[in-house]
Design a protein around this motif. Sequence first.
Motif, PDB file in Angstrom:
ATOM      1  N   LYS A 124       0.835  -1.189   0.000  1.00 52.84           N
ATOM      2  CA  LYS A 124       0.000   0.000   0.000  1.00 52.84           C
ATOM      3  C   LYS A 124       0.874   1.245   0.000  1.00 52.84           C
ATOM      4  O   LYS A 124       1.743   1.379   0.847  1.00 52.84           O
ATOM      5  CB  LYS A 124      -0.884  -0.002   1.244  1.00 52.84           C
ATOM      6  N   VAL A 162       0.828   5.733  -0.780  1.00 50.20           N
ATOM      7  CA  VAL A 162      -0.049   6.891  -0.898  1.00 50.20           C
ATOM      8  C   VAL A 162       0.511   7.825  -1.959  1.00 50.20           C
ATOM      9  O   VAL A 162       1.705   8.110  -1.979  1.00 50.20           O
ATOM     10  CB  VAL A 162      -0.150   7.631   0.453  1.00 50.20           C
ATOM     11  N   GLU A 186      -4.801   6.096  -1.517  1.00 53.88           N
ATOM     12  CA  GLU A 186      -4.050   4.856  -1.315  1.00 53.88           C
ATOM     13  C   GLU A 186      -4.149   3.972  -2.546  1.00 53.88           C
ATOM     14  O   GLU A 186      -5.249   3.691  -3.018  1.00 53.88           O
ATOM     15  CB  GLU A 186      -4.638   4.104  -0.120  1.00 53.88           C
ATOM     16  N   THR A 196       5.111   8.613  -4.785  1.00 55.81           N
ATOM     17  CA  THR A 196       4.321   8.041  -3.693  1.00 55.81           C
ATOM     18  C   THR A 196       5.158   7.955  -2.419  1.00 55.81           C
ATOM     19  O   THR A 196       6.386   8.012  -2.463  1.00 55.81           O
ATOM     20  CB  THR A 196       3.860   6.613  -4.029  1.00 55.81           C
ATOM     21  N   GLY A 213       5.156   5.768   1.631  1.00 56.48           N
ATOM     22  CA  GLY A 213       4.523   4.714   2.399  1.00 56.48           C
ATOM     23  C   GLY A 213       5.021   3.332   2.062  1.00 56.48           C
ATOM     24  O   GLY A 213       4.671   2.375   2.726  1.00 56.48           O
TER      25      GLY A 213
END
Lengths: 77, 624
Positions: free
Chosen positions: A11, A13, A37, A71, A73
């Motif tokens: 996952k 973000v 997400e 991104t 995360g």
Amino acid sequence: MKLSQVKLNQKVVVRKLNLKADVKNRLISLGICENKEIIVEKTSFLGGTLLVKVGDIRIIMQKSIAERIITTGGEND
Amino acid sequence: MINAVLVGSPNAGKTTLFNSLTGKNLKTGNWHGVTVDKSQALVPGENIILSDLPGIYSEVALSPEEKVSEEYINNNKDSLFLSVVPAFDLERGIKLTKSLINKSLKTLLVITFFDEFKKGKGFLDVDKLKEMLGVPVVCVNGNDKKDAKRLLELIKTAFSNFTPIKIEGDIKLEKIYKNRKLKESFLDKIFLNKPLSLITFFVIIFLMLFVTFSEHCLGVFLQKNAVFLVDKLKDVFCIALLKINCNKVVVSFLTDGVLSGVSGVVSFIPQLIILYAFLIFFEESGILSRIAFMFDDFFVKIGLNGRAVFSLLMGFGCTTVGVFSTRALEINLKNKTALSLAFIPCTARLPVYLMMINTFFAKNRIFILVLAYLTGIIFMAVTSSILNKRLYNNSDTMLLEMPVLRGVNVKKLLKTLLYYAKQFIIKVGTSITLVITLLWVLKSFSFTFSYVGENIEKSILFSLGKGLRFLLYPMGITDWRLSVAVISGLFAKEAVLSTVDLLFSLGLSGVLNASQALSFLIFLCLYTPCFSTLIAVKKELGFKKAVILGISTFAVALVFGYITYFCALFCAFLQLKPAILIIVILITLILLFTFNKKTNCKNCCCNTEDNNERNCKCKKSKTS
């Protein structure tokens, strides 16, 4: 981290879309926008194309676009 | 008169609704952007005109087909807009609905795929949604007749009772809506698994070609019967005409010209229908977009992208239909696909290959047949990658939604199939018949326009063949009859066969030796597609491109025919087996292809408007 470098099934973000306005709008209307997400679910045979999961929808995206989506995360951050 | 318009995101099921409401038969598909132009029809028995627009994601138009939709919305503000949203995509689709409502347009929310949604344990409180939006909401299943009736009633009431409202703020769906749980289906695991997808892909292609083209299978069986019937009809017709003492020229015109054209068209219909039934099934079920995704890399390598897969596979049936099916692609991709389709071996080329192979290479039939097909495919790949580098270089990338795997409604499949068969007969069939009639004119008249009948030596075609026979000399072929056959093949590929039958009473064996035959076969694999394909290219891409395509394919075929002949001679001289040489050529071609990687700056996405060019790889390499 660029979306193209994100590992599978992780996952992340979305932070920034460094793309031309038309492609950017298209991404947004497909559901990929900042702070969303997303998961890179699969890659194509040689890895040049990604299957990105946003909520319930899966989007086919070539790497040239994924390279310009920033991104956070992922594991390396 | 009520003007109702279907709008919604791509693949929301607008065209299915349109077809079930109007009884029309537009093309649908589980694939994005199947509808590229708006279409209109009267709902039978009602006072409603229904329009179907290409799918849009938001009201800001992006692709050419989306522009059609946006323009239409802005120009027809008093229409009733049916905002079509799939039940499992409500969160996203509702944005478009909201913006339509806020524009004070008459809006009706139609939620599709409701059965599928409920099966997946999705939940939606429709009444609450109605309250929140202030417009009528209806849940339907595209193919259901009762739902269609319900929708029509609602269209009428919604059109007459309308009060413009504004929705402030976001629509909060959390309490009234729970999306279905999307299980990764078992099939998806297979289609999206790397090694398995490769196997399934080849099994699918093999099965498709086997059922269609293999002897003793359905395709060939049906074809033989169809040809038999038309030939019977031709005989009966011929006898009837002769009985009433009809002019000989007229009889020949009707039977050898027009009717043989018709029989040419009819002979393809069974195989095309089977092939297209497979293709439509793969498209509707969503398998095709999985193939497009998994093998996108290979298409990118040859300068195309996964979206071209449908047109290319159609090309194996009929190049002309393949060219027409490129219409839905973006302009650059369309150019590349349509032009490189010329080399894809179509159904009509197969009997010609088989004739050559049965006469000259009876020992290794399969190997030579595969070689013939591979030659076509390799040349198609090389053409598209050259076109990509030289002419239509742009960074058109694939960015689309992957549709859900879905079972295929047999009734719908048959309807779509009928549509394609119709399109083939009307668009392609007429041009093939015309072209074969023209061939008859060339065959049976001399330059002074006197009828020559059986005496073919005086005809125009014969003179053309004789005049052009020197082109085949470097292949070691001096027989003028073969050059006549080649010219008739320009009109329709299967005409090569009938011309050979006409001119060589004993068949081709003994006319050519092995190396001549091989080079002639390679020539036949590559040379100009039939005139009806060129007509299709002219319609889609313009006259200039069609002419260039015709001439350049002929030149390429000649050059490679010569090369093959010299290689074959060389092999014979060194007493090598030609198979070794063929393999060497193939390997060099493949190597050439893989090492030719893109290095110039145009290919990465430097052309961005924001000042983030630092991220671009090639800029970095330039500065360092």
